[in-house]
Design an enzyme around this catalytic site. Structure first.
Site, short mmCIF file in Angstrom:
data_model
loop_
_atom_site.label_atom_id
_atom_site.label_comp_id
_atom_site.label_asym_id
_atom_site.label_seq_id
_atom_site.Cartn_x
_atom_site.Cartn_y
_atom_site.Cartn_z
N HIS A 225 5.88 -11.91 -4.63
CA HIS A 225 4.62 -11.64 -3.94
C HIS A 225 3.46 -11.67 -4.92
CE1 HIS A 225 1.73 -9.74 -1.23
NE2 HIS A 225 1.47 -8.87 -2.19
N LYS B 245 -7.09 -0.39 2.50
CA LYS B 245 -5.77 0.24 2.59
C LYS B 245 -5.78 1.62 3.25
CE LYS B 245 -3.02 -2.62 0.27
NZ LYS B 245 -1.78 -3.16 0.83
N SER C 123 -0.97 3.48 7.07
CA SER C 123 0.28 2.98 6.49
C SER C 123 1.39 3.55 7.35
CB SER C 123 0.44 3.42 5.03
OG SER C 123 -0.61 2.93 4.22
#
Length: 423
Positions: A132, A251, A255
């Protein structure tokens, strides 16, 4: 420390909860993951349960514990945890004298609702997926995809714990500043490049005192277990804000974790050696140990599925986007993350969450994000019903699944972590 096989891993052991004996069950008696639940639609306090087949065993109602505080349970010494696991396993085993009493402490999973498995006081996100990191790096830095420190130090940043949510919840599309390459100034509005990140979450068990580091050989003794983790990412917000301090609004909106923590004890049969590719530097001494080399990696298969609003309305099954294995994706092990996190005396606490970072394999079908699957949004994915996606649209539901399967062991699963994007 090593987590060894014992009677709880016996492949011949069956449960009086018949659904736990079904082939392919995520939750056979060899698993026994922990979570917090209550009857759906009730206002009861959340209680600690263990998944067994399609049921949940209420540990307090069964007389096994005297607390509803998962963090207190996680703080127990490994020997205490192993003793509790054996007691649960023996009581759920076929022929157990506990069957009549414990049958009253069961609730079908379909009749339950869940919350985050423990109180997450602090959350650190790492960047252990080298495939990634390399693919994303090529999009932004073609001449230097990996930064010089990547193969020497586990890269991480401190994230937002309060917006961690449990599987099944929806969240609003994030918004913030973005800047087009040809624009003279940024604009404000909804994220247009919303993505998923396929990760594992490592939950801390026993903590350490401030100023005391945890050595690599003892690191796993401080981990309670593992869960699925989707660290949603607003790629366009992140591209504008991440320098010099890293992601922020990209972010902190949500989550998603799975409801269940699969314990380190349950994962004992599913370990793999930790090795480095030829020519790569070996870890510095504080990140290196014989046990970590022999079995530091977790052999877990991970998948990601998407179900669009149209697919849901038509009763169509979710479409698979990703299929890969952790041991092929992670450049650093869980033990190395703990050892590095605490080497300067940082005090981890029960319930702290360490995200693995996006776990992408070496092939495109094992990529753990749309950013990789669509080559930065340049190549759309066509779903079985003809719909196309470069990034997530409103109404899309993302589903993470994971399991361990190996000859000589009973298959165990991590359950699901799903979330739906709202406008």
């Amino acid at each position: 420390m090593t987590f060894t096989l014992d009677a709880t891993h016996d492949t011949q052991r069956k449960s009086w909860v018949e659904s736990a004996n079904a082939a392919g069950s995520d939750f056979p008696i060899q698993n026994l993951p922990f979570g917090r639940f209550r009857a759906a639609g009730s206002s009861e306090a959340f209680r600690i349960g263990v998944a067994i087949g399609d049921q949940i065993l209420d540990l307090r109602a069964a007389g096994l514990i005297a607390t509803d505080d998962m963090n207190a349970l996680m703080a127990a010494a490994p020997a205490e945890r192993q003793a509790l696991r054996l007691k649960i396993s023996d009581g759920l085993a076929a022929g157990s004298p506990q069957q009549a009493a414990w049958a009253q402490a069961l609730l079908p999973q379909a009749q339950a609702e869940y919350t985050v498995p423990c109180k997450v006081g602090d959350y650190t996100d790492f960047y252990t997926g080298i495939h990634h990191a390399t693919t994303i790096g090529k999009l932004f830095r073609p001449d230097q995809p990996l930064m010089p420190n990547y193969k020497w130090v586990p890269i991480g940043y401190h994230g937002r714990a309060s917006s961690i949510v449990v599987s099944g919840q929806s969240f609003k599309r994030p918004q913030g500043q973005t800047k087009a390459p040809d624009a003279t100034e940024p604009s404000f509005g909804p994220c247009k490049r919303l993505d998923y990140e396929l990760e594992l979450g490592f939950y801390v068990g026993q903590g350490n005192a401030l100023g005391e580091s945890i050595g690599i050989d003892q690191a796993e003794a401080h981990l309670f277990g593992v869960g699925l983790f989707n660290d949603w990412s607003a790629r366009d917000l992140q591209a504008w804000e991440y320098q010099p301090l890293g992601p922020f609004l990209a972010k902190n909106f949500a989550s998603t974790v799975s409801p269940w923590i699969v314990t380190m004890e349950a994962l004992a049969p599913f370990r793999a050696p930790f090795t480095r590719p030829e020519g790569d530097p070996q870890p510095l001494p504080y990140l290196d140990g014989a046990v970590n080399r022999a079995q530091g990696q977790l052999d877990i298969t991970l998948e990601v599925y998407v179900q669009t609003a149209k697919m849901r309305a038509e009763g169509a099954e979710p479409a698979r986007l990703t299929h890969g294995r952790v041991k092929d994706a992670a450049y650093w092990t869980a033990a190395q993350l703990v050892a590095h996190h605490t080497v300067n005396g940082c005090n981890l606490q029960p319930g702290d969450l360490l995200g693995s970072g996006t776990l992408s394999g070496p092939t495109l079908d094992a990529a753990g994000s749309l950013m990789e699957l669509t080559l930065g949004g340049k190549q759309a994915i066509t779903l079985p019903n003809g719909e196309q996606r470069t990034f997530l649209q409103d109404g899309d539901t993302l589903i993470l699944r994971g399991w361990c399967e190996r000859e000589g062991a009973v298959r165990i699963g991590l359950g699901e972590a799903s979330g739906t994007v709202l406008a």
